[in-house]
Design a protein around this motif. Structure first.
Motif: not given
Length: 497
Positions: A442-462
């Motif tokens: 996603p572009v910078s004014y959206h947000t980046f993050g995966g699910w399952k074992r690709s991402g731990f935590g509730d809040i995505d990047q940027y």
């Protein structure tokens, strides 16, 4: 030999440990990076604690001006940054420029910090009572970043954290440490106070020190899933806010109606660009139906054979070497494993050498067909220039494959059918979805993050979620009595009556 040191305030301690920084194109050690320890981190945190309060008290407009100047300096030094990045990572210079550019886009978003920092306000929530909120910085943020994007991911982290009023301590990968240091130098040149952004190099000792330090309330990490899980779990033990992003095995679903020429063009870049060393690479293609698979394979073979592998500064190369000799060996072992498991090696990149650069860490483009979900080479992340074909009998199986995989970073569907695309995007159990877009970052004014074992935590990047991660929300309920002193304006707890 060149030495890559920490970027910190004050005298640097005498190095006790170092690590090699390779030139992946030649196979030679080009520099040594100094590794820090807990004592060094204590000094760095002390400096950050000194400078952060004044920065937090600086009004958002002035912070934004520093980000604007930093953006201009990155643009002015783009070629230098790309060539330095390319020399240590191995990705070709054009890819390296893309690395810098995608990080720069988050800096551009951070330039709007006065707007996105605004809180909420409700007038008249009760008799003479107003309620409002404000976002305040956490204090000191820490980022632990991987080798594959030594410019982009650090800027994803420190851009939002610092714009929000925090100090930041960055621990980049020791495999390609020079660009993060150069970014920190440019940040000071842009007008940031010394000590606001510091760069320390290290291994597990430094990571554990960051996790355990009581004055670092938040850590952001990108790397392998096992380490992401470790940092997330250990960070929670020390009452930290943690976002930890791990590995991936992204799928590209090819429907029978897809434009196969466009699919092949997209796969050539998404699977093999940057030698496949991207968490958003597309290493698995899932054609629906054997007829689609056979037609796709027929078109893929000449396209993959036409890919040019070259040194990182070859302007005609589609991709360069992988980052270390150990990683080259690991990728080739996965190809051998896939062969032993019964899949078909259609194009074999093992043993690839580049004339005049025989010691470089090159892996040729590899195509593997008849891969099945029970194979370990499918289950695990290869992280190299390897494309696997997993044939699906129908749409339902194509949805199920990425949905049931342990990783859930990205997925793409290639089709002309709007209903199929909409249904797939709604149902698939993956965090980022592309529709005829092979790498759906996603572009910078959206947000980046995966699910399952690709991402731990509730809040995505940027984006706005990045702002949430690096700030804490304070809620204020206020009332200003209008005088009189007779008790008529006494505050009482509301009741149903």
């Amino acid at each position: 030999m060149r030495q890559v040191d920490h970027f910190i305030v004050g005298e640097r301690p005498a190095p006790t440990r170092k690590a090699n920084v390779w030139n992946p194109s030649t196979g030679e050690v080009q520099a040594e990076v100094v590794l820090g320890d807990r004592d060094l981190l204590e000094r760095v945190v002390a400096t950050a604690k000194e400078v952060q309060p004044a920065w937090a008290a600086t009004n958002p407009q002035k912070r934004a001006r520093v980000m604007f100047r930093f953006k201009e300096l990155i643009e002015a030094n783009m070629q230098e940054l790309a060539e330095l990045l390319s020399s240590e990572h191995g990705k070709v210079v054009d890819d390296a420029k893309g690395d810098v550019q995608r990080g720069l886009e988050v800096i551009e978003f951070a330039c709007g910090i006065p707007q996105v920092l605004k809180g909420e306000y409700t007038q008249g929530a009760g008799p003479g009572i107003d309620v409002y909120s404000m976002r305040q910085p956490l204090g000191i943020g820490a980022g632990i970043t991987p080798f594959n994007f030594p410019a982009m991911i650090p800027m994803w982290m420190f851009g939002m954290a610092i714009a929000a009023g925090n100090a930041f301590i960055l621990k980049p990968s020791e495999r390609d440490p020079s660009v993060p240091v150069r970014l920190a130098e440019l940040f000071v040149e842009a007008g940031a106070p010394e000590g606001l952004l510091q760069v320390v190099h290290g291994d597990k000792e430094m990571v554990d020190a960051m996790i355990e330090h009581p004055d670092i309330p938040a850590i952001s990490f990108v790397g392998s899933s096992d380490i992401a899980h470790y940092i997330y779990r250990r960070g929670a033990e020390f009452h930290k806010r943690v976002q930890a992003f791990g590995g991936a095995k992204n799928h590209g679903i090819v429907m029978p109606d897809a434009d196969l020429d466009q699919v092949v063009n997209d796969l050539s870049g998404a699977a093999f660009g940057s030698a496949g060393e991207r968490c958003m690479a597309l290493p698995v293609v899932v054609p629906v139906g054997d007829e689609t698979a056979d037609r796709l394979r027929e078109k893929l073979i000449p396209a993959i054979n036409a890919l040019r592998v070259g040194v990182s500064n070859d302007p005609d190369a589609h991709y360069g070497p992988v980052v270390t000799p150990q990683h080259k060996e690991r990728i080739e072992q996965w190809i051998t494993t896939a062969e032993r498991e019964g899949s078909e090696i259609v194009i074999d990149g093992r043993g690839f050498t580049l004339q005049g650069h025989e010691k470089g860490f090159f892996v040729g483009p590899t195509l593997i067909d008849h891969v099945t979900p029970n194979m370990s080479s499918y289950k695990e992340e290869i992280f190299g220039p390897v494309l696997q074909i997993v044939r699906a009998k129908d749409f339902e199986e194509a949805v199920r494959l990425p949905s049931e995989h342990q990783y859930g970073n990205g997925v793409a569907i290639f089709t002309r059918n709007g209903h199929a695309a909409r249904e797939f995007a709604s149902r698939v159990n993956v965090g980022m979805v592309g529709v005829n877009v092979p790498i759906p970052v996603p572009v910078s004014y959206h947000t980046f993050g995966g699910w399952k074992r690709s991402g731990f935590g509730d809040i995505d990047q940027y984006g706005t979620e990045g702002l949430q991660f690096w700030t804490k929300k304070k809620k204020i309920t206020q009332r200003w009595p209008d005088g009189g002193g007779d008790g008529s304006n006494a505050f009482v707890i509301p009741t149903m009556s």
